[in-house]
Design an enzyme around this catalytic site. Structure first.
Site, PDB file in Angstrom:
ATOM      1  N   LYS A  90    -110.721  29.999 -64.520  1.00  0.00           N
ATOM      2  CA  LYS A  90    -111.382  30.609 -63.365  1.00  0.00           C
ATOM      3  C   LYS A  90    -112.764  30.017 -63.092  1.00  0.00           C
ATOM      4  O   LYS A  90    -113.206  29.936 -61.956  1.00  0.00           O
ATOM      5  CB  LYS A  90    -111.492  32.119 -63.562  1.00  0.00           C
ATOM      6  CG  LYS A  90    -110.116  32.795 -63.608  1.00  0.00           C
ATOM      7  CD  LYS A  90    -110.018  33.913 -62.614  1.00  0.00           C
ATOM      8  CE  LYS A  90    -108.587  34.361 -62.391  1.00  0.00           C
ATOM      9  NZ  LYS A  90    -107.915  34.816 -63.629  1.00  0.00           N
ATOM     10  N   GLU A 112    -113.860  40.169 -56.145  1.00  0.00           N
ATOM     11  CA  GLU A 112    -112.926  41.164 -56.657  1.00  0.00           C
ATOM     12  C   GLU A 112    -112.500  40.734 -58.062  1.00  0.00           C
ATOM     13  O   GLU A 112    -112.595  39.561 -58.396  1.00  0.00           O
ATOM     14  CB  GLU A 112    -111.683  41.220 -55.749  1.00  0.00           C
ATOM     15  CG  GLU A 112    -110.587  40.176 -56.033  1.00  0.00           C
ATOM     16  CD  GLU A 112    -110.980  38.722 -55.770  1.00  0.00           C
ATOM     17  OE1 GLU A 112    -111.953  38.488 -55.028  1.00  0.00           O
ATOM     18  OE2 GLU A 112    -110.328  37.817 -56.338  1.00  0.00           O
ATOM     19  N   SER A 378    -103.617  28.657 -69.378  1.00  0.00           N
ATOM     20  CA  SER A 378    -104.666  29.014 -68.417  1.00  0.00           C
ATOM     21  C   SER A 378    -105.859  29.711 -69.057  1.00  0.00           C
ATOM     22  O   SER A 378    -106.974  29.636 -68.540  1.00  0.00           O
ATOM     23  CB  SER A 378    -104.084  29.890 -67.308  1.00  0.00           C
ATOM     24  OG  SER A 378    -103.403  31.001 -67.857  1.00  0.00           O
TER      25      SER A 378
HETATM   26  C1  LIG Z   1    -106.534  35.237 -63.573  1.00  0.00           C
HETATM   27  C2  LIG Z   1    -105.695  34.542 -64.568  1.00  0.00           C
HETATM   28  C3  LIG Z   1    -104.413  34.042 -64.233  1.00  0.00           C
HETATM   29  C4  LIG Z   1    -103.762  34.274 -62.901  1.00  0.00           C
HETATM   30  O1  LIG Z   1    -104.431  33.746 -61.822  1.00  0.00           O
HETATM   31  P1  LIG Z   1    -103.939  32.456 -61.025  1.00  0.00           P
HETATM   32  O2  LIG Z   1    -104.816  32.425 -59.844  1.00  0.00           O
HETATM   33  O3  LIG Z   1    -102.497  32.632 -60.687  1.00  0.00           O
HETATM   34  O4  LIG Z   1    -104.150  31.285 -61.920  1.00  0.00           O
HETATM   35  C5  LIG Z   1    -103.712  33.351 -65.195  1.00  0.00           C
HETATM   36  N1  LIG Z   1    -104.216  33.162 -66.440  1.00  0.00           N
HETATM   37  C6  LIG Z   1    -105.433  33.615 -66.792  1.00  0.00           C
HETATM   38  C7  LIG Z   1    -105.915  33.368 -68.174  1.00  0.00           C
HETATM   39  C8  LIG Z   1    -106.214  34.326 -65.876  1.00  0.00           C
HETATM   40  O5  LIG Z   1    -107.410  34.779 -66.243  1.00  0.00           O
END
Ligand SMILES: *Cc1c(COP(=O)(O)O)cnc(C)c1O
Length: 401
Positions: A90, A112, A378
């Protein structure tokens, strides 16, 4: 021919657009007219890339996961977004958007958040840039994501608990848009995923495209060719997935598998699998696939993973899935928990439960031993340890201690 990753007049096929209240027209059109110039400006680029390197910690490693490769019969590489500052992808986006906000002379930032990851990433860059920061978060999430709320406050942000609707992410988005309507002049809205009115889905995808930009040279270095056979990522709103596929979406040699949150299952009413269960509608300023009742009321999304708990999906993903460019799998809570334990025990990496959905997708794809597979982790799982422990019966083989 235009690339599949670019909107045409704000639309990906029939998805996208900017459906906003009249009071925001000027804000949104100002942004539409200026964002490409800002992104292409040399000073902006160098500031953005310096921060990605020295503050976020990029490039994130591409790691050859040997034990997982053996298990799934392929050459599996993990793109380690979990190693970024604040623990997820993020921050790539918030670093870029705050530079944009400064350029546009804005002094107040709103955002948000659901699980609180985007809220923390936003509060972090606001501290860095000395900007006023207001975060909207559903009251239910404020209660269940206490640590992230405290992190945001420690960073100097004001957290507004939202008490409308189900008091979760979707309601927090609506409240942020409402606040924006009241402060259109001085406020910049940092959107956290590839959603919202045009140009946000495009802005966020470009900010995250650093992921696949790095993949090109990292793969070349490690495998002797700059593309994989498969890309795998999880999707909530779609930002880490958009970044992972951005520079490969027109390359038909690369197969793309995306994991959305099935919750208890797509045939139950406890699911967040928007691309399996959604129908066309408008949510938070964009036309896309939405989980809604027959008369157009937004339905609540359910999943064990707070970061995937959204009843919409970014318009680019709606279009790519509908035209068959991407394969979308629904991964249920128990499969994600199991996969999270598996990565932990086989590679010593505790993934975010969101990322664990992508890992669970591996068992549903049929690989050849020579296949090069890149999976984006992610985020890290520190925030999810309690949820893993509470659900360890879903992973008896690893979790039954
Ligand atoms: C917020 C988040 C997501 C989902 O958000 P996307 O916009 O679909 O990437 C996925 N993995 C993590 C670790 C997150 O914090």
């Amino acid at each position: 021919m235009s690339s599949k990753n670019q909107p045409v007049n704000g639309f990906f096929g029939k998805f996208g657009g900017a459906y906003v209240p009249e009071i925001l027209y000027k804000c949104v059109t100002d942004l539409q007219e200026s964002y490409l110039n800002i992104l292409e400006d040399e000073t902006f680029k160098s500031e953005y890339h310096n921060l990605l390197r020295d503050y976020v910690g990029r490039p994130s490693p591409l790691y050859h996961a040997r034990r997982m490769s053996e298990k799934y019969g392929c050459r599996l590489f993990l793109k380690r977004e979990d190693l970024n500052h604040t623990g997820a992808h993020k921050i790539n986006n918030t670093v870029g958007q705050i530079l944009m906000a400064k350029r546009m002379g804005k002094t107040r930032i709103i955002a948000e958040t659901g699980a609180g990851q985007h809220g923390v990433a936003t509060a972090t860059v606001c501290a860095l840039m000395n900007m006023k920061c207001e975060i909207f978060m559903g009251k239910t999430d404020v209660e269940r994501q206490h640590t992230n709320v405290e992190r945001m406050k420690m960073l100097g942000a004001t957290v507004h608990p939202v008490t409308t609707g189900n008091m979760t992410l979707s309601d927090a988005c609506s409240e942020a848009i409402r606040d924006w309507c009241c402060h259109p002049k001085d406020t910049f809205y940092i959107v956290g995923s590839t959603m919202g009115p045009h140009p946000y889905p495009d802005i966020v995808a470009r900010m995250q495209s650093i992921i696949s930009e790095e993949l090109k040279w990292q793969l070349e270095e490690k495998t002797g060719r700059n593309y994989p056979d498969y890309l795998v990522a999880c999707v909530g709103g779609g930002s880490n997935a958009a970044g992972t596929i951005y520079n490969y979406v027109d390359d038909e040699r690369v197969k793309i598998y995306l994991a959305e949150a099935g919750g208890s299952g797509v045939n139950t009413n406890r699911t967040a699998a928007t691309m399996h269960c959604g129908t066309e509608g408008i949510i938070h300023g964009a036309r896309t696939l939405v989980m809604q009742t027959e008369d157009g009321q937004i339905e609540e999304a359910f999943t064990i993973s707070a970061g995937l708990d959204y009843p919409g999906i970014g318009p680019m993903h709606a279009q790519l899935a509908q035209e068959g460019r991407t394969h979308v799998l629904a991964i249920n809570d128990d499969e994600a928990i199991y996969a999270g334990y598996e990565l932990t025990r086989l590679e010593g990496i505790i993934p975010a439960i969101e990322s664990a959905h992508a890992i669970a997708a591996l068992s549903k794809i049929c690989f050849k031993p020579s296949d090069i597979v890149v999976l984006t982790v992610s985020g890290r799982g520190d925030k999810d340890v309690q949820t893993y422990l509470d659900n360890k019966e879903m992973a008896k083989e690893y979790g039954g201690f």
